[in-house]
Design a protein around this motif. Structure first.
Motif, PDB file in Angstrom:
ATOM      1  N   LEU A  20       0.555  -1.432  -0.185  1.00 51.86           N
ATOM      2  CA  LEU A  20      -0.692  -0.073   0.405  1.00 51.86           C
ATOM      3  C   LEU A  20       1.297   1.198   0.306  1.00 51.86           C
ATOM      4  O   LEU A  20       0.557   2.117  -0.960  1.00 51.86           O
ATOM      5  CB  LEU A  20      -1.255   0.061   1.997  1.00 51.86           C
ATOM      6  CG  LEU A  20      -1.745   1.171   0.897  1.00 51.86           C
ATOM      7  CD1 LEU A  20      -2.874   0.993   0.505  1.00 51.86           C
ATOM      8  CD2 LEU A  20      -2.684   0.991   2.684  1.00 51.86           C
ATOM      9  N   HIS A  21       1.852   1.156   1.298  1.00 55.83           N
ATOM     10  CA  HIS A  21       2.565   2.457   1.076  1.00 55.83           C
ATOM     11  C   HIS A  21       3.325   2.873  -0.485  1.00 55.83           C
ATOM     12  O   HIS A  21       3.724   3.653  -0.760  1.00 55.83           O
ATOM     13  CB  HIS A  21       3.882   2.101   1.907  1.00 55.83           C
ATOM     14  CG  HIS A  21       3.352   1.691   3.324  1.00 55.83           C
ATOM     15  ND1 HIS A  21       4.029   1.881   4.654  1.00 55.83           N
ATOM     16  CD2 HIS A  21       2.155   2.658   3.462  1.00 55.83           C
ATOM     17  CE1 HIS A  21       3.607   1.464   5.475  1.00 55.83           C
ATOM     18  NE2 HIS A  21       2.067   2.832   5.355  1.00 55.83           N
ATOM     19  N   ALA A  23       2.867   5.861  -2.448  1.00 54.10           N
ATOM     20  CA  ALA A  23       4.085   6.094  -2.813  1.00 54.10           C
ATOM     21  C   ALA A  23       4.720   6.568  -4.642  1.00 54.10           C
ATOM     22  O   ALA A  23       4.668   7.650  -5.389  1.00 54.10           O
ATOM     23  CB  ALA A  23       5.988   5.550  -2.659  1.00 54.10           C
ATOM     24  N   ASP A  24       3.893   5.670  -5.098  1.00 55.10           N
ATOM     25  CA  ASP A  24       3.526   6.409  -7.152  1.00 55.10           C
ATOM     26  C   ASP A  24       2.463   7.262  -7.364  1.00 55.10           C
ATOM     27  O   ASP A  24       2.838   7.635  -8.168  1.00 55.10           O
ATOM     28  CB  ASP A  24       3.448   4.580  -7.522  1.00 55.10           C
ATOM     29  CG  ASP A  24       4.414   4.222  -7.070  1.00 55.10           C
ATOM     30  OD1 ASP A  24       5.969   4.088  -6.748  1.00 55.10           O
ATOM     31  OD2 ASP A  24       4.393   2.839  -7.817  1.00 55.10           O
ATOM     32  N   GLN A  25       1.775   7.112  -6.627  1.00 56.31           N
ATOM     33  CA  GLN A  25       0.769   8.229  -6.337  1.00 56.31           C
ATOM     34  C   GLN A  25       0.380   7.758  -7.789  1.00 56.31           C
ATOM     35  O   GLN A  25      -0.366   9.141  -8.842  1.00 56.31           O
ATOM     36  CB  GLN A  25       1.414   9.578  -6.744  1.00 56.31           C
ATOM     37  CG  GLN A  25       1.364  10.343  -5.721  1.00 56.31           C
ATOM     38  CD  GLN A  25       1.741  11.759  -5.388  1.00 56.31           C
ATOM     39  OE1 GLN A  25       0.829  12.123  -6.042  1.00 56.31           O
ATOM     40  NE2 GLN A  25       1.432  12.342  -3.916  1.00 56.31           N
ATOM     41  N   LEU A  64      -2.794  13.213  -4.831  1.00 59.38           N
ATOM     42  CA  LEU A  64      -2.343  13.458  -3.246  1.00 59.38           C
ATOM     43  C   LEU A  64      -1.893  14.376  -2.554  1.00 59.38           C
ATOM     44  O   LEU A  64      -0.385  14.503  -3.529  1.00 59.38           O
ATOM     45  CB  LEU A  64      -1.946  12.305  -3.152  1.00 59.38           C
ATOM     46  CG  LEU A  64      -2.048  11.457  -1.415  1.00 59.38           C
ATOM     47  CD1 LEU A  64      -3.880  11.531  -1.505  1.00 59.38           C
ATOM     48  CD2 LEU A  64      -1.552  10.065  -1.318  1.00 59.38           C
ATOM     49  N   HIS A  65      -2.113  15.385  -2.032  1.00 59.76           N
ATOM     50  CA  HIS A  65      -0.597  16.128  -1.394  1.00 59.76           C
ATOM     51  C   HIS A  65       0.244  15.717  -0.754  1.00 59.76           C
ATOM     52  O   HIS A  65       1.364  16.227  -0.285  1.00 59.76           O
ATOM     53  CB  HIS A  65      -1.878  17.520  -1.102  1.00 59.76           C
ATOM     54  CG  HIS A  65      -1.766  18.408  -2.369  1.00 59.76           C
ATOM     55  ND1 HIS A  65      -1.180  18.402  -3.259  1.00 59.76           N
ATOM     56  CD2 HIS A  65      -2.536  19.222  -2.130  1.00 59.76           C
ATOM     57  CE1 HIS A  65      -1.632  19.555  -4.034  1.00 59.76           C
ATOM     58  NE2 HIS A  65      -2.831  19.796  -3.166  1.00 59.76           N
ATOM     59  N   GLY A  66      -1.040  14.826   0.240  1.00 62.97           N
ATOM     60  CA  GLY A  66      -0.290  14.199   1.764  1.00 62.97           C
ATOM     61  C   GLY A  66      -1.475  13.586   1.907  1.00 62.97           C
ATOM     62  O   GLY A  66      -2.055  12.920   1.641  1.00 62.97           O
ATOM     63  N   TYR A  67       0.137  12.633   3.109  1.00 62.23           N
ATOM     64  CA  TYR A  67      -0.757  11.456   3.951  1.00 62.23           C
ATOM     65  C   TYR A  67      -0.438  11.268   4.986  1.00 62.23           C
ATOM     66  O   TYR A  67       0.768  11.685   5.074  1.00 62.23           O
ATOM     67  CB  TYR A  67      -0.714   9.943   2.876  1.00 62.23           C
ATOM     68  CG  TYR A  67       0.459   9.629   2.666  1.00 62.23           C
ATOM     69  CD1 TYR A  67       1.137   8.901   3.804  1.00 62.23           C
ATOM     70  CD2 TYR A  67       1.798  10.057   1.778  1.00 62.23           C
ATOM     71  CE1 TYR A  67       2.132   8.339   3.849  1.00 62.23           C
ATOM     72  CE2 TYR A  67       2.631   9.555   1.768  1.00 62.23           C
ATOM     73  CZ  TYR A  67       3.282   8.549   2.221  1.00 62.23           C
ATOM     74  OH  TYR A  67       4.526   7.913   2.429  1.00 62.23           O
ATOM     75  N   PHE A 119       3.809   3.847  12.765  1.00 59.52           N
ATOM     76  CA  PHE A 119       3.410   5.053  12.417  1.00 59.52           C
ATOM     77  C   PHE A 119       4.320   6.284  10.848  1.00 59.52           C
ATOM     78  O   PHE A 119       5.398   5.899  11.033  1.00 59.52           O
ATOM     79  CB  PHE A 119       3.432   6.139  13.412  1.00 59.52           C
ATOM     80  CG  PHE A 119       3.332   7.331  12.935  1.00 59.52           C
ATOM     81  CD1 PHE A 119       1.975   8.383  12.283  1.00 59.52           C
ATOM     82  CD2 PHE A 119       4.553   8.879  12.868  1.00 59.52           C
ATOM     83  CE1 PHE A 119       1.400   9.326  12.062  1.00 59.52           C
ATOM     84  CE2 PHE A 119       3.970   9.862  12.610  1.00 59.52           C
ATOM     85  CZ  PHE A 119       2.670  10.374  12.102  1.00 59.52           C
ATOM     86  N   GLY A 120       3.445   6.503   9.840  1.00 61.46           N
ATOM     87  CA  GLY A 120       4.352   7.112   9.072  1.00 61.46           C
ATOM     88  C   GLY A 120       3.825   8.378   8.336  1.00 61.46           C
ATOM     89  O   GLY A 120       2.230   8.799   8.820  1.00 61.46           O
ATOM     90  N   LYS A 121       4.417   9.104   7.845  1.00 63.91           N
ATOM     91  CA  LYS A 121       3.494  10.419   7.048  1.00 63.91           C
ATOM     92  C   LYS A 121       4.204  10.589   5.423  1.00 63.91           C
ATOM     93  O   LYS A 121       5.467  10.357   5.083  1.00 63.91           O
ATOM     94  CB  LYS A 121       3.847  11.540   8.388  1.00 63.91           C
ATOM     95  CG  LYS A 121       4.678  11.637   8.610  1.00 63.91           C
ATOM     96  CD  LYS A 121       4.056  12.803   9.989  1.00 63.91           C
ATOM     97  CE  LYS A 121       5.331  13.960   9.655  1.00 63.91           C
ATOM     98  NZ  LYS A 121       6.524  14.266   9.118  1.00 63.91           N
ATOM     99  N   GLY A 122       3.156  11.646   5.103  1.00 65.84           N
ATOM    100  CA  GLY A 122       4.715  12.418   3.847  1.00 65.84           C
ATOM    101  C   GLY A 122       5.613  13.402   4.332  1.00 65.84           C
ATOM    102  O   GLY A 122       5.522  13.215   5.438  1.00 65.84           O
TER     103      GLY A 122
END
Length: 319
Positions: free
Chosen positions: A177-178, A182-184, A191-194, A306-309
């Motif tokens: 999924l990540h 990342a490939d959008q 996508l601006h952010g996640y 946990f993670g974010k853009g």
């Protein structure tokens, strides 16, 4: 605490799913430390017997476990040693242990209650740090763009398939999924952010809270985007995945009536919805008060929960 236990592990011999068993083990150890069980508790050894029998098949020596599970592993060693001294004994014999052995198990667990308290403190500190980091990140993005489509979905595994998904299998699905994010591509275009947070629930098992912030000029339908993400998750999990779409109209109507709606289309100058997003939606993703939702196991030492853009400074006004 012993960490070199040599249990036999067979991934095809899972009578219980890993998430359920580990949550039960964690709860049992905490209850003993808090005094919920004592020497004369009617169900003490019955509960312990059930946990030991379900823990053995899901134990994996290559995984890293939280303090409460490590303590339980030591308890299993005590039980195995005790059974080895009893002729023709098996795990059904646990309920027949003498009072001295039961007392030894209880006092051993209670002597390590400080480790359980430290586990809780570390979880709270980690979540507060992540919460502040996410707040800064989400605030910068939501104030930067004229309008942002905020989508919230919860990703999990259908109850009937949870036995097939230990932490390693679930984490592998998240990694796929990540990469899609990342490939959008497809449902992640524009996508601006996640941000995402992995949690370990008692009934839901392993699940992931996912926050997606889309370009509001490209996408306007939050429910549709959430469903699209759900289809992606089902594909990744080969039909075993389950999704809860927080952007469902009925769900959003409930929060709008409460005055706390902070998802859907958010305009930069809509102070009410901005505040709801930053004060309700963002903190929930990593909430230090959800003490019983922390992962009890990692399939590798550096596994993240946990993670974010990242914000691209080149595209930021005023930087």
């Amino acid at each position: 605490m012993y960490q070199n236990v040599q249990f036999q592990y067979n991934p095809y011999d899972q009578l219980y799913h890993e998430a359920e068993v580990l949550a039960g083990v964690d709860h049992f150890i905490q209850e003993v430390c808090l005094g919920g069980y004592d020497l004369y508790h009617q169900n003490l050894m019955i509960d312990l017997q059930k946990l030991v029998q379900s823990f053995k098949p899901i134990y994996n020596a290559d995984f890293s476990y939280c303090n409460s599970v490590l303590i339980f592993i030591d308890v299993v060693k005590i039980i195995d040693y005790t059974l080895s001294l009893m002729p023709q004994a098996n795990y059904e014999s646990i309920v027949c242990f003498d009072e001295m052995t039961v007392w030894h198990i209880l006092t051993y667990i209670q002597s390590l209650s400080g480790c359980i308290q430290q586990q809780l403190i570390e979880h709270q500190q980690r979540e507060l740090k992540n919460q502040q980091s996410l707040f800064d990140y989400a605030s910068a993005l939501i104030h930067h763009y004229a309008r942002t489509l905020v989508v919230r979905v919860d990703l999990s595994i259908k109850k009937e398939y949870q036995a097939l998904y230990n932490i390693q299998a679930f984490n592998q699905a998240l990694e796929v999924l990540h990469r899609r994010i990342a490939d959008q591509d497809t449902c992640f275009s524009g996508l601006h952010g996640y941000a995402w947070a992995l949690e370990h629930g008692i009934s839901k098992g392993y699940h992931c809270h996912l926050l997606l912030m889309y370009d509001g000029n490209i996408h306007q339908q939050g429910f549709k985007m959430g469903q699209w993400v759900g289809e992606c998750w089902e594909q990744i999990t080969h039909g075993c995945g389950y999704i809860f779409n927080c952007n469902h109209p009925d769900y959003m109507d409930t929060y709008e009536a409460m005055g706390t709606l902070g998802i859907g289309m958010i305009h930069r100058h809509d102070e009410n919805k901005l505040n709801n997003f930053l004060n309700y939606v963002v903190p929930y993703l990593v909430n230090a008060e959800k003490e019983q939702q922390h992962p009890r196991v990692k399939d590798e030492p550096n596994m993240r929960s946990f993670g974010k853009g990242q914000i691209n400074a080149k595209n930021r006004r005023g930087l």
